[in-house]
Structures are given as C-alpha cells and as structure tokens.
Design a protein around this motif. Structure first.
Motif, mmCIF file in Angstrom:
data_model
loop_
_atom_site.group_PDB
_atom_site.id
_atom_site.type_symbol
_atom_site.label_atom_id
_atom_site.label_comp_id
_atom_site.label_asym_id
_atom_site.label_seq_id
_atom_site.Cartn_x
_atom_site.Cartn_y
_atom_site.Cartn_z
ATOM 1 N N LEU A 138 52.465 32.515 28.052
ATOM 2 C CA LEU A 138 51.839 33.821 28.262
ATOM 3 C C LEU A 138 50.509 33.683 28.985
ATOM 4 O O LEU A 138 50.139 34.547 29.780
ATOM 5 N N GLY A 139 49.804 32.601 28.734
ATOM 6 C CA GLY A 139 48.535 32.374 29.418
ATOM 7 C C GLY A 139 48.730 32.141 30.903
ATOM 8 O O GLY A 139 47.864 32.448 31.718
ATOM 9 N N GLU A 140 49.860 31.632 31.304
ATOM 10 C CA GLU A 140 50.135 31.352 32.708
ATOM 11 C C GLU A 140 50.739 32.547 33.436
ATOM 12 O O GLU A 140 50.810 32.557 34.652
ATOM 13 N N THR A 141 51.175 33.550 32.738
ATOM 14 C CA THR A 141 51.781 34.714 33.402
ATOM 15 C C THR A 141 50.685 35.688 33.843
ATOM 16 O O THR A 141 49.613 35.758 33.247
ATOM 17 N N ALA A 142 50.987 36.402 34.868
ATOM 18 C CA ALA A 142 50.036 37.363 35.410
ATOM 19 C C ALA A 142 50.089 38.644 34.603
ATOM 20 O O ALA A 142 51.163 39.190 34.358
ATOM 21 N N THR A 143 48.925 39.112 34.233
ATOM 22 C CA THR A 143 48.866 40.373 33.506
ATOM 23 C C THR A 143 48.765 41.530 34.500
ATOM 24 O O THR A 143 48.521 41.340 35.691
ATOM 25 N N ARG A 144 48.910 42.718 34.030
ATOM 26 C CA ARG A 144 48.863 43.907 34.872
ATOM 27 C C ARG A 144 47.492 44.064 35.535
ATOM 28 O O ARG A 144 47.396 44.341 36.732
ATOM 29 N N ASP A 145 46.437 43.830 34.762
ATOM 30 C CA ASP A 145 45.090 43.956 35.315
ATOM 31 C C ASP A 145 44.829 42.916 36.393
ATOM 32 O O ASP A 145 44.188 43.203 37.409
ATOM 33 N N PHE A 146 45.323 41.693 36.168
ATOM 34 C CA PHE A 146 45.128 40.631 37.167
ATOM 35 C C PHE A 146 45.821 40.994 38.472
ATOM 36 O O PHE A 146 45.276 40.853 39.567
ATOM 37 N N VAL A 147 47.065 41.470 38.369
ATOM 38 C CA VAL A 147 47.826 41.842 39.573
ATOM 39 C C VAL A 147 47.128 42.993 40.299
ATOM 40 O O VAL A 147 47.007 42.989 41.537
ATOM 41 N N ARG A 148 46.633 43.981 39.580
ATOM 42 C CA ARG A 148 45.927 45.106 40.204
ATOM 43 C C ARG A 148 44.669 44.628 40.944
ATOM 44 O O ARG A 148 44.389 45.066 42.063
ATOM 45 N N SER A 149 43.924 43.743 40.275
ATOM 46 C CA SER A 149 42.696 43.256 40.937
ATOM 47 C C SER A 149 43.029 42.459 42.188
ATOM 48 O O SER A 149 42.337 42.565 43.215
ATOM 49 N N GLU A 150 44.081 41.681 42.149
ATOM 50 C CA GLU A 150 44.495 40.922 43.336
ATOM 51 C C GLU A 150 44.942 41.865 44.449
ATOM 52 O O GLU A 150 44.610 41.663 45.629
ATOM 53 N N LEU A 151 45.684 42.898 44.098
ATOM 54 C CA LEU A 151 46.116 43.868 45.105
ATOM 55 C C LEU A 151 44.918 44.613 45.704
ATOM 56 O O LEU A 151 44.869 44.870 46.919
ATOM 57 N N ARG A 152 43.943 44.960 44.885
ATOM 58 C CA ARG A 152 42.746 45.632 45.403
ATOM 59 C C ARG A 152 41.984 44.739 46.396
ATOM 60 O O ARG A 152 41.531 45.203 47.450
ATOM 61 N N LEU A 154 43.224 42.306 48.146
ATOM 62 C CA LEU A 154 44.027 42.204 49.372
ATOM 63 C C LEU A 154 43.895 43.474 50.205
ATOM 64 O O LEU A 154 43.801 43.427 51.446
ATOM 65 N N LEU A 155 43.882 44.604 49.557
ATOM 66 C CA LEU A 155 43.716 45.881 50.264
ATOM 67 C C LEU A 155 42.352 45.941 50.953
ATOM 68 O O LEU A 155 42.249 46.375 52.110
ATOM 69 N N GLU A 156 41.341 45.465 50.253
ATOM 70 C CA GLU A 156 40.004 45.434 50.864
ATOM 71 C C GLU A 156 39.985 44.503 52.085
ATOM 72 O O GLU A 156 39.389 44.833 53.119
ATOM 73 N N GLU A 157 40.637 43.363 51.950
ATOM 74 C CA GLU A 157 40.698 42.430 53.089
ATOM 75 C C GLU A 157 41.424 43.069 54.272
ATOM 76 O O GLU A 157 41.003 42.928 55.435
ATOM 77 N N LEU A 158 42.520 43.784 53.988
ATOM 78 C CA LEU A 158 43.254 44.450 55.060
ATOM 79 C C LEU A 158 42.410 45.537 55.717
ATOM 80 O O LEU A 158 42.401 45.696 56.946
ATOM 81 N N LYS A 159 41.668 46.284 54.925
ATOM 82 C CA LYS A 159 40.792 47.312 55.476
ATOM 83 C C LYS A 159 39.701 46.674 56.351
ATOM 84 O O LYS A 159 39.381 47.192 57.421
ATOM 85 N N ASP A 160 39.161 45.545 55.863
ATOM 86 C CA ASP A 160 38.147 44.850 56.661
ATOM 87 C C ASP A 160 38.737 44.354 57.973
ATOM 88 O O ASP A 160 38.096 44.452 59.038
ATOM 89 N N MET A 161 39.928 43.863 57.942
ATOM 90 C CA MET A 161 40.579 43.385 59.168
ATOM 91 C C MET A 161 40.837 44.555 60.113
ATOM 92 O O MET A 161 40.666 44.436 61.334
ATOM 93 N N ASP A 162 41.266 45.695 59.569
ATOM 94 C CA ASP A 162 41.491 46.879 60.404
ATOM 95 C C ASP A 162 40.175 47.336 61.051
ATOM 96 O O ASP A 162 40.135 47.693 62.234
#
Length: 172
Positions: A138-152, A154-162
């Motif tokens: 369970l410690g090695e699995t991604a939690t919902r909050d972790f996945v959301r923060s990673e997606l955010r 990535l979204l910020e990086e994409l916006k910066d690239m745009d």
C-alpha cells in the motif's frame, strides 16, 4: 528344547498377567470410579452411618447372654478396626492409581495445549508477515491525492510550454 541355549532366559515372573490394554483400561476406569466415590461426602456419610450402627448394635445389651453381638466392646471392637483397616488398605492404592491416570491425562492435555499454542503462534507470525507485506504494498501504490498533484504539475508544465510557444510565435 526349542529354546536356544546361547541366549539367556528372560525374566521369570511368578504371575504372568496377560491383560489386553482394554482390560487394563477397564480396571483403571473402575478403580477411578471407586476412588472418586471415596472422596465424596456421600461416602463419608455412609461410612459414618455404618460405624455408628456397628457401635450401637454391639454396645447395647440385648439379652443377658448377649448372643446377638458379634464384636465385643471388651475387645475394643476388633472386627470394626480390622474392617476399617481393610477398607483403608484398598482405598489408598485405588486413589494413587486414579491420581496416576489423572496425571497421564493432564500430561497429554498439556502437550496438546503446547502444540495448539505453537500452531497459534505460527499462524499469528504468518498473519503479521502478511499484514506487513500489505502495508508495504500500500505504501508503494499511488494514492488519489498523489495522482492529482502529479496531474496538476504536468498541466502546469504543459501550460508553461504553450506560453513559451506563443511567446516564440508572437516574438518572431
């Protein structure tokens, strides 16, 4: 003459009891039953009643000849003393036999308890290892909050690239 002369004879016993284990067990059960009865208040009441009746019967003068008495108080109730001694001489070995059989049962029960405790300990250790493995997994699995923060991020990086692309297009 079928015996071999180069081998010593086995122990010679005066009495060779050939009891099967079933007969021995039956004798043990009967002796335990007697020993259990000897330790009850009912037996003490019966024995006390027997002694009182014996003493009264042999103390009261019935006739001048006293021909109904069978144990004289002048001889200190010798027959009663012999009967009680005989009862005690049989009771003691029966009680010891019952105690030995109870010790054997207790020893077997203790061994079974020890084996049961070992199995329980092994089961508990196995379950503890499984729970630890699950916690680690369970410690090695991604939690919902972790996945959301990673997606955010990535979204910020994409916006910066745009933005950088738009700046490059507009700056040319």
């Amino acid at each position: 003459m079928a015996e071999r002369l180069d081998r010593p004879k086995g122990e010679r016993k005066l009495f060779k009891p050939r009891r099967s284990s079933q007969e021995s067990d039956r004798f043990g059960r009967v002796s335990e039953g007697i020993a259990r009865f000897l330790g009850t208040p009912r037996f003490l009441v019966y024995l006390t009643g027997f002694v009182v009746v014996w003493l009264v019967w042999n103390s009261i003068p019935f006739t001048a000849e006293n021909h109904l008495r069978f144990d004289s108080p002048k001889l200190y109730f010798t027959a009663l003393t012999l009967i009680l001694s005989l009862q005690a001489s049989y009771a003691a070995p029966l009680i010891l036999l019952a105690q030995n059989r109870q010790d054997d049962r207790d020893r077997v029960s203790a061994e079974q308890d020890r084996q049961r405790a070992e199995r329980s300990l092994a089961d508990t250790a196995y379950l503890a290892r499984e729970v630890a493995a699950l916690r680690q997994a369970l410690g090695e699995t991604a939690t919902r909050d972790f996945v959301r923060s990673e997606l955010r991020s990535l979204l910020e990086e994409l916006k910066d690239m745009d933005r950088e692309r738009e700046d490059e297009v507009s700056g040319e």
